[in-house]
Design an enzyme around this catalytic site. Sequence first.
Site, PDB file in Angstrom:
ATOM      1  CD  GLU A  57      -2.339   2.208  -3.405  1.00  0.00           C
ATOM      2  OE1 GLU A  57      -3.410   2.627  -3.872  1.00  0.00           O
ATOM      3  OE2 GLU A  57      -2.028   2.366  -2.214  1.00  0.00           O
ATOM      4  CG  ASP A  82      -1.877   1.100   1.286  1.00  0.00           C
ATOM      5  OD1 ASP A  82      -2.733   1.138   0.394  1.00  0.00           O
ATOM      6  OD2 ASP A  82      -1.789   1.952   2.197  1.00  0.00           O
TER       7      ASP A  82
END
Length: 662
Positions: free
Chosen positions: A378, A349
Amino acid sequence: MNRKWCIFMALTLVSCAGQKMGLVSSPADYPAKQSSLRELVYTPESSQFSLWSPGAKSVTLRIYATNEAADPLRQVQMRRQQDGSWTATVKGDQKGRFYTFQVNQPLSRWKLHETPGIFATAVGVNGRRAAIVDMRETDPEGWQNDRRPALRGPQDAVVYEMHHRDFSIHPSAGVKHPGKFLALTEHGTRSPEGLKTGIDHLLEMGVTHVQILPSYDYASVDELHPERPQYNWGYDPQNYNVPEGSYATDAADPMCRIREMKQMIQALHAAGIRVIMDVVYNHTFDVENSAFTQTCPDYFYRLTKDGHLGNASGCGNETASEREMMHRYIVESARYWIEEYHLDGFRFDLMGIHDQQTMLDVRRMLDSIDPSLLLYGEGWAAGGPLLDYNQLAMKALMTNLPGVGAFCDDMRDAIRGPFSDDHQAAFLDAQPGHEESIKFGLVGCIAHPEVDMTKVNYSRAPWTVQPTQSINYVSCHDDMMLTDRLRASIALQPGELERLDKLAQTAVLTSQGIPFLWAGEEVMRDKKGVHNSYNSPDSINQIDWSLKSQNLDLFRYYQGLIALRRAHPAFRLGDADLVRRHMHFLPAQDGVVAFVLRDHAGGDAWNNIVVILNSRREQATVELPQGNYQAVCADGQCPSTDSRTYTGKATVSAQTALILHD
Ligand code: CA
């Protein structure tokens, strides 16, 4: 006494005084722990504890009979070691008991209280005390024989992202353990209409990996009340090295969550499906009460010069992976999940908050175990990280990170419209100008001479070395479902929703990046238009599996595309030079993207494969390379019943994809 000796004595005195005062040095200068960050070594003869807390004046270990007991059975003063860690050995069998650490650091600006430490591997309900367990007793039957399913490499992955509760909480899932890890161990589950659900649905669909949303212990769901419907995605980490209790059938039994998560992974492996976990090392649920602050205040987080917390996560803090012990923590924690739980990879993340060296070292660690383990994240942050941009694992810098992937928002937004505005459409609305960004995604964001980078929406330069570094998708847990997005951004005519949904996923599943699908898209699930449903109730997030029978044609299309991809290596070249050699774009009008995979690409049985994506509201014609072609996907059917032979040119129906081969 000579001068040198005086200086030595003076330094020693300052050092000793500093240690007595708890002022070893500023956090940035703390010594690194010499041994593993693991805090408990259990044997029936003794339990050895170790906690890194270099700024502490003293550390007390407390042993409790139960998770709820008000008073400890015993308190042990831990011994300081040279490397800033504190150790204690408690003799006798401590199994079944609980423990905490109390750090005494009088000058800390934070209020310090009991903590399970940063590397608890078992905890009581709601994760406030660590538990002493014999990890071997948490292994389900046959765990020693658990093997990860074969995978040639990342190019062969088809990833299905899911949340435990979304996937099985609705009664139509027909499972015995709704919303739990164990739901994914149940074969033979069916919807009221008799269609497959649960793990059988995943097998029927043909995906190779499930990516589970955060499944380590997170803070926002009260595990004491499983009877109350509570929902959270889980991006609020509490204990990084323990499964989340609310996904277990008994959160109060520290062994239960561990065993049941292993059972889930074991069942998926036995079914031929690998498991990737979403990990959120970039921030913690809160700062003062986190185990990071409670054991070593102001070390694990990035701070401004005047001591304010960074906020690149948008959640009030950001961790400092560039610091040695945070760096090691991430690598050791990831290794622990691979070794203890047999996970098959990670989705990081807000990976753009972490420094590149940390991601490279996670990659190196994975390679040392099995190079086919997946690692991606990400390639962005939710705010500006307090670290030099060029050190960060940002998407635009991914060429520094071979073997690490990032989500391709270039193609995502070119297909469905921008992240910033749910009501704005793009290619799927037949708007011209998005073709080049889609081509860029289709080649896996490598340098390709036929992609004009000046016309790509977000990237000025290719950002991958290999195409498998690009995770290609049109939707994920963030943002709207594709169905909601289409409804919000396009004045849909009857039939258009399904046609455009199929067209969008055809781009994803024929691309050279790793295709990534969000759970429920295949049955046309919606979230009632909710964009950020991280704590929305089940009524928003759950998948009603009766949708599968209502949208069986759509499901069959997804299934057909996945089968086509898995049967044909041309779609999975996995190598930038091979993509440049075999993949070429065909001239096409606005709103149409067409390409050919030439000359038995990747050893494919088919000579040429032509893919045409037509977003126009009327048919489009594309000139074909020489040959006589058969359709495998046409008019929204995959496999296609179209038995025509295409020669010279092909006409593609409005808002559909055509896939041909010769
Ligand atoms: Ca929890």
